[in-house]
Design an enzyme around this catalytic site. Sequence first.
Site, PDB file in Angstrom:
ATOM      1  N   HIS A 191       2.735  -4.234  14.548  1.00  0.00           N
ATOM      2  CA  HIS A 191       2.082  -3.512  13.473  1.00  0.00           C
ATOM      3  C   HIS A 191       0.787  -2.812  13.824  1.00  0.00           C
ATOM      4  O   HIS A 191       0.002  -3.419  14.192  1.00  0.00           O
ATOM      5  CB  HIS A 191       1.460  -4.883  12.436  1.00  0.00           C
ATOM      6  CG  HIS A 191       0.897  -4.319  11.485  1.00  0.00           C
ATOM      7  ND1 HIS A 191       1.927  -4.372  10.084  1.00  0.00           N
ATOM      8  CD2 HIS A 191      -0.966  -4.886  10.996  1.00  0.00           C
ATOM      9  CE1 HIS A 191       0.615  -4.041  10.041  1.00  0.00           C
ATOM     10  NE2 HIS A 191      -1.115  -4.471   9.993  1.00  0.00           N
ATOM     11  N   SER A 241      -1.685  -0.322   7.074  1.00  0.00           N
ATOM     12  CA  SER A 241      -1.775  -1.768   6.568  1.00  0.00           C
ATOM     13  C   SER A 241      -2.444  -1.223   5.458  1.00  0.00           C
ATOM     14  O   SER A 241      -2.724  -0.389   4.150  1.00  0.00           O
ATOM     15  CB  SER A 241      -2.159  -2.078   7.769  1.00  0.00           C
ATOM     16  OG  SER A 241      -1.865  -3.841   7.385  1.00  0.00           O
ATOM     17  N   ASP A 255       7.033  -5.910  13.981  1.00  0.00           N
ATOM     18  CA  ASP A 255       5.572  -6.036  12.688  1.00  0.00           C
ATOM     19  C   ASP A 255       6.329  -6.847  11.866  1.00  0.00           C
ATOM     20  O   ASP A 255       7.000  -7.363  11.256  1.00  0.00           O
ATOM     21  CB  ASP A 255       5.934  -4.409  11.436  1.00  0.00           C
ATOM     22  CG  ASP A 255       4.580  -4.488  11.219  1.00  0.00           C
ATOM     23  OD1 ASP A 255       4.077  -5.861  10.800  1.00  0.00           O
ATOM     24  OD2 ASP A 255       4.528  -3.884  10.555  1.00  0.00           O
TER      25      ASP A 255
END
Length: 355
Positions: A172, A49, A138
């Site tokens: 995610h 991320s 995600d």
Amino acid sequence: MDDFRFLRNTAGVALAAGLAMPSVDARAEAERLPAYGVDLAQTSVSGISSGAYLAVQFHVAHSGIVRGAGVIAGGPYYCAENSVDKATRNCMKPDAAHPVPDVTHLKSVTDQLAQSGAIDDPVQLQDDRVWLFSGTADSVVEQPVMDALLRYYHSYVDDGGIIYKKDLNAGHAMVTETDGAACAYTGPPFINDCDYDAAGALLAHIYGPLTPPAAEPTGRFVVFDQNEFLPDRKAHDHSLSDSGTAYIPEACTSKRCRVHVALHGCLQNEDKVDDAFYRQAGYNRWADTNDLIVLYPQTTARYGLSWPYWTLNVVWNPNACWDWWGYDSADYHTKDGVQIKAIRGMLDRLAETKP
């Protein structure tokens, strides 16, 4: 509240999260990061991320020493272009009104930065190894963004050097073989058990065939002072924690090792999740058997003015993200970026000759 509004309402960019775990034993007092005489030319980097975005930035800025990168739920170099609005829209949830930034444009920016000396010559990316991951579930950094990163890397890296895994029904999260929540889950702890070892897969792609991992990590964690790697020796002013962590296999005390830099995501720093990321992300067992030091730098949350207030240093980063949209410096994506400079300084220290 939908994901997009949540991200916008929490300073713009909450890109990864964490898991509460027991604290590392030595956290109370940081030491000077030791020298180990590592082979700097064998450095690699990965992240999830916001850490994935910084991993790409560091790879491109210092391609002269980085031989490969692993990117989990990130996007192309300089995607946000100094804009938190573009970061939260174009670089996370693109749509017709907010498309993923044009890769041809980003390549042009990269080449111009190289000509000015702000980053290393990207010709050095050609033989590098790049491992990309995007989960089909995600909903935070959507797959079109990672697809754009693939196109960006194809501009520089030989085709055989890139692996892109995008067929796993993962949310995610940092994907592991045994630890964390259900694979498709997006939410705390953001470390997901998908019966898939992302850390092992990316390290094997970067370094080639590896010795099987240890059953349990047997090295030691070194908690080190990060302030000395900042030009003003004020980590907090740049949304960095006073201390970071390095995992040192026993073998690296007697032989020359290499370094992998593993970068957590937003809300995944130690203040939020304790030692979850650097104990459960999956790198340490591989490090033990493959002569690999793992460097885990740490961010900290910032809510505006620095302490003490009279420094007038304003940083709005309440989710402890890495700087990939310019909250600390307009040069955040280059070798002059303060966070990139700090990590390079840590690597240079590890490369110094052992006492």
